[in-house]
Design a protein around this motif. Sequence first.
Motif, mmCIF file in Angstrom:
data_model
loop_
_atom_site.group_PDB
_atom_site.id
_atom_site.type_symbol
_atom_site.label_atom_id
_atom_site.label_comp_id
_atom_site.label_asym_id
_atom_site.label_seq_id
_atom_site.Cartn_x
_atom_site.Cartn_y
_atom_site.Cartn_z
ATOM 1 N N CYS A 16 85.317 43.015 37.017
ATOM 2 C CA CYS A 16 85.295 43.446 35.609
ATOM 3 C C CYS A 16 86.697 43.654 35.050
ATOM 4 O O CYS A 16 86.873 43.735 33.833
ATOM 5 N N HIS A 17 87.722 43.755 35.916
ATOM 6 C CA HIS A 17 89.026 44.201 35.415
ATOM 7 C C HIS A 17 89.711 43.214 34.460
ATOM 8 O O HIS A 17 90.410 43.672 33.545
ATOM 9 N N PRO A 18 89.543 41.879 34.588
ATOM 10 C CA PRO A 18 90.170 41.023 33.570
ATOM 11 C C PRO A 18 89.603 41.271 32.164
ATOM 12 O O PRO A 18 90.364 41.304 31.190
ATOM 13 N N ALA A 19 88.287 41.428 32.077
ATOM 14 C CA ALA A 19 87.673 41.669 30.768
ATOM 15 C C ALA A 19 88.095 43.025 30.209
ATOM 16 O O ALA A 19 88.356 43.162 29.004
ATOM 17 N N ILE A 20 88.172 44.043 31.079
ATOM 18 C CA ILE A 20 88.620 45.370 30.637
ATOM 19 C C ILE A 20 90.053 45.276 30.115
ATOM 20 O O ILE A 20 90.393 45.801 29.049
ATOM 21 N N GLY A 21 90.919 44.594 30.884
ATOM 22 C CA GLY A 21 92.308 44.453 30.471
ATOM 23 C C GLY A 21 92.457 43.659 29.186
ATOM 24 O O GLY A 21 93.243 44.025 28.304
ATOM 25 N N HIS A 51 92.310 35.215 37.173
ATOM 26 C CA HIS A 51 91.438 34.972 38.326
ATOM 27 C C HIS A 51 90.580 33.714 38.169
ATOM 28 O O HIS A 51 89.691 33.473 38.975
ATOM 29 N N GLU A 52 90.849 32.924 37.137
ATOM 30 C CA GLU A 52 90.198 31.615 37.056
ATOM 31 C C GLU A 52 90.778 30.710 38.146
ATOM 32 O O GLU A 52 91.942 30.875 38.543
ATOM 33 N N LYS A 53 89.991 29.757 38.627
ATOM 34 C CA LYS A 53 90.463 28.827 39.653
ATOM 35 C C LYS A 53 90.411 27.400 39.127
ATOM 36 O O LYS A 53 89.534 27.052 38.325
#
Length: 333
Positions: A234-239, A260-262
Amino acid sequence: METTGTESSVPQANILIVEDEEGPREALKLILSPYFNLFTVDRAEIAHQILKTHPIDLITLDLKLPDLSGNDLLSQIRKDGKDVDIIIITGYGTLQSAIEAIRHGVAAYILKPFNVAELLDTINNTLDRRRRYSSLQAALQAFGSLWASGIDVKSALANIKTLLAAKHPELIQHGSRVNFYAALLIEHLQLTKEEQEGIQLGAYLHDIGKIGIHDHLISGLHSPTEQDQELLKCHPAIGGKMMKGLPFHACVEQIILHHHEKFNGSGYPDGLIGEQIPLSARIVGLANIFDHFVTGYGSQRAMPVPEAREKIRQEAGKSVDPHLAELFAKVVW
């Protein structure tokens, strides 16, 4: 609906208890009423009305309700744009329901019968994270104003490091290393000065969304459970949400949201493939992976730089951009 609370000169948090069983509902009231202002309801419909008319700081939510499932209410709350912390307390929990709840941004997931001390700790820690989150958002807004005013980049980065270091030194230490590795790449790419500066800042801030996640997960010193892994995702969306509307270069938000996309599309949060991933996020994503290799993250062992460099080459076309992987392998020693 019932409300309870105690007289205090210090403002108390408003907690909404959504629980259809009388026994657990009364137990929660008894435990929490000395410390918080409480609203107690037994149906999702009434809970929804309370949220429209009262400032609620935290919700304890049962998954089994007579008129709507707890997860459906949770989804409804998020669709309404309500930014409120939610703790699931249920006797009908499964791993799948826990993961679904976590994807909707719940702060914690507790099974009945609950431990009183654990419950109070969870609520207090959640409220404390909320206060820190709000404080950080205010600081970022002030920092954004400085950035927009043309402050020297090195001075600006020093300010943001000071802001984060006292509360989460491990995040800023990791961010500093990722910034260093990203800088090795951007020196060899055709980027504008503004893009370079934005990538520098984005590298420092790429994990800022972890401020809104449980502290024990941030350090990466233990092997996370499946629930932990879903929560960490969840942290990318929170950031990204924290950076909305701030006057930084667009790549800063892109880095935070997409690091964190690949390259092969197996990353998160959006499963972007190849060059759908912004270049800035591909750069910082590679630097982030390399830092995990050389420092040892979670249960991984720390690798010597030459081994980590070859590991990056092996990840070309999988987790990282092939062109960037080859370039990085040439410049990092």
